[in-house]
Design an enzyme around this catalytic site. Structure first.
Site, short mmCIF file in Angstrom:
data_model
loop_
_atom_site.label_atom_id
_atom_site.label_comp_id
_atom_site.label_asym_id
_atom_site.label_seq_id
_atom_site.Cartn_x
_atom_site.Cartn_y
_atom_site.Cartn_z
CB SER A 97 -9.12 0.53 -0.97
OG SER A 97 -8.17 0.54 -1.99
CG HIS A 152 -5.29 3.85 0.50
ND1 HIS A 152 -4.80 2.57 0.39
CD2 HIS A 152 -6.55 3.81 0.02
CE1 HIS A 152 -5.70 1.78 -0.14
NE2 HIS A 152 -6.80 2.50 -0.39
CG ASN A 177 -13.14 1.47 -6.00
OD1 ASN A 177 -13.69 0.48 -5.52
ND2 ASN A 177 -12.28 2.20 -5.34
CG ASP A 205 -2.30 0.53 0.94
OD1 ASP A 205 -2.39 1.75 0.90
OD2 ASP A 205 -3.26 -0.25 0.76
#
Length: 592
Positions: A358, A185, A277, A147
């Site tokens: 996510s 994130h 997404n 990430d």
């Protein structure tokens, strides 16, 4: 073709170059090419491949025999790929494709309210809070996050995060190399997995108690490249990660990324990835429901997102590769305590709300970690079977492209008896009355929540028992009915089954139970049976609807009355023959 990756950031260690070890930024601005060499390729052939495009071998991922060649500035990327592919010793060449984060970062309504009034609704919906009564996260289980890094000093993550690792080799303007999360994130994802409440305002991770290995493969903007993500996955597998969470994706089906996933899988790691997404399209999608990688690779558990209403999140990509779904809308979790790229654009520090697949993926990674905490002997394939088999089926019955096998259910996954046997019964079509000794064809909807498919006309059959008012078995093991077609995991079938009623009148519990012949009753392993209350009688029953009756009658004079009679029993009425059915009446005196 567009292709972008996204994930989180870290601090401390670094990976890449020999054996996926030390990460460093390239000083060359030319196209980056990923090259898979033949096993017997010589050093001379490798050097010649780089020289053919005026470039250098910048780094390697030795475990999967991949080198990243940076071509001379000004070279055409596709031309460089074609040139290298023709060189001796080269098996395959491809661009070092960009990757992107799989979250929704620009929802202003959510970003201005980090708690939304919903709290950690995803934990409640998936019954994680109830699963904690059975198991907590074990520090022997390592979950890697590929990430944007992590804030290891966050109060809710202190003690939960191993030394973070930097895997970045290239960054966007304004971003820095290093393992700390300068996006937000990655810290959010880590919190969903393993945050432990250490402050009054803290949040809880699904598997608090496990260890998170954060590997930074995306920069402060959430941008990255395939090579860094692939190297991070390899590093995770080589450093004890049982689960690798990849909340990012690319539209490029990269051989390098595919081989990195396979490498980790061969070493027992489960890859959990955001499904993407692109459910509504958007600037990062070439088209609606664009396929995302690594989510679509074999063996990867791809996770779609659900809303607070337990419905499919419109932004969540639909596709045949979706394995399960999990809450991914307005998810509260940890964010860095210092300014980041996202905090400069409205995200809150310390705690914040994000939406996307996510956020759904780390909930499933946390669930997998909880299951391993209870049963560390399970393989990655068995983990997937357990999670899919115990999911709550939403949408179309059985597997569908929005939810996969269904929205995950932590309590069922943790409490599943070995994850082997499971069935859910819908007895809504069972009649409430049956005649004594009658033979009835009753349809029961049976959903297979086992870890294996039921084969047609095989050992798995539906049986029934009659339980009387005292709790004793009036009839044990009535007729068994085979499943005429295969019932896959989480598949359902409306199964007509022949049931014979008891020969004594009374109120009975009709209990359905699946049995694997010669092995076990499902109920004997802890699987709830399917029960329905049934009245058993002589089969006679009637209801009457009488039209308004005159206030008085004349003595001896007949008066016609309209009466609607309904047969509520289980025996048909005959109008002729030896026992015709007639409507009669009685007069009762005032004293009864």
């Amino acid at each position: 073709m567009r292709s972008v990756f996204g994930a989180s950031i870290v601090c401390a260690l670094v990976i890449w170059t020999s054996g996926a070890s030390v990460a460093r930024a390239s000083t060359v601005d030319g196209p980056r090419i990923l090259v898979t060499f033949a096993a017997d390729a010589t050093t001379t052939e490798r050097a010649a491949a780089a020289a053919s495009v005026g470039g250098v071998i910048a780094s390697t991922i030795s475990p999967i025999s991949v080198a990243r060649i940076v071509a001379a500035p000004g070279r055409d990327a596709q031309g460089a790929i074609d040139a290298i592919a023709r060189m001796p010793g080269v098996r395959f060449a491809e661009r070092d494709a960009p990757v992107r984060l799989s979250f929704v970062p620009d929802d202003r309504l959510y970003l201005t309210d980090p708690y939304t009034g919903l709290g950690q609704w995803g934990l409640r919906t998936t019954h994680v809070d109830r699963a904690w009564d059975l198991v907590r996260g074990s520090p022997t289980v390592i979950v890697a996050t590929v990430d944007t890094g992590v804030d290891p000093a966050h109060p809710d993550l202190v003690g939960s995060v191993l030394a973070p690792v930097n895997g970045l080799t290239t960054v966007s303007t304004g971003c820095q190399l290093g393992a700390l999360d300068d996006n937000s994130h990655g810290t959010h994802v880590a919190g969903v997995i393993a945050a432990g409440v250490k402050t009054p305002a803290g949040v809880s991770g699904v598997a608090f108690g496990v260890k998170v290995l954060s590997i930074k493969a995306l920069d402060c903007t959430g941008a990255g490249v395939v090579s860094d993500v692939a190297a991070a996955i390899v590093y995770a597998a080589d450093h004890g990660a049982r689960i690798v969470n990849v909340s990012l994706g690319t539209s490029d089906d990269s051989l390098t990324l595919r081989n990195a996933v396979k490498y980790a899988q061969d070493r027992g790691a489960l890859i959990v990835a955001a499904a993407g997404n692109c459910g509504l399209g958007g600037p990062h999608c070439d088209f609606v429901n664009e396929i995302d990688y690594p989510a679509a690779y074999p063996g990867v558990l791809a996770v779609a997102a659900t809303t607070t209403g337990d419905t499919h999140a419109m932004f969540s990509t639909q596709g045949a590769y979706v394995g399960v779904a999990a809450p991914g809308d307005r998810i509260v979790s940890t964010t860095p305590s210092y300014p980041t790229y996202q905090s400069a654009r409205g995200q809150t520090t310390n705690y914040g709300v994000l939406s996307g697949t996510s956020q759904a993926a780390p909930l499933v990674s946390g669930l997998a970690a909880l299951i391993l905490s209870k049963d560390p002997s399970l393989t990655a394939a068995q983990l997937v079977q357990r999670i899919e088999a115990t999911a709550d089926d939403l949408g179309a019955p059985g597997f569908d492209t929005s939810f996969g096998a269904g929205r995950v259910n932590a309590l069922r996954a943790i409490s599943a008896p070995g994850g082997v046997y499971g069935a859910v019964y819908d007895t809504g079509k069972v009649p409430t009355m049956l005649a004594i000794g009658a033979t009835a064809m009753i349809t029961v909807k049976v959903t297979n929540t086992s870890s294996f498919a039921w084969q047609p006309n095989g050992q798995v059959r539906l049986a029934y028992h009659w339980i009387d008012a005292s709790g004793a078995a009036a009839v044990w093991d009535g007729m068994r009915t085979a499943f005429p077609v295969a019932v896959p995991i989480n598949g359902s079938l409306d199964l007509p089954t022949t049931v014979i009623a008891p020969r004594e009148p009374g109120r009975y519990l009709l209990r359905f139970d699946v049995v694997t012949e010669g092995v076990t009753w499902f109920s004997a392993t802890g699987v709830p049976s399917g029960d329905a209350m049934v009245s058993v009688s002589n089969g006679l029953g009637a209801s009457y609807a009488i039209a308004p009756v005159p206030p008085e009658f004349k003595v001896g004079r007949p008066i016609p009355l309209a009466v609607t009679v309904t047969n509520t029993g289980t025996v048909p009425w005959s109008a002729s023959g030896t026992q015709p059915v007639r409507l009669s009446y009685h007069w009762l005196a005032p004293n009864g």
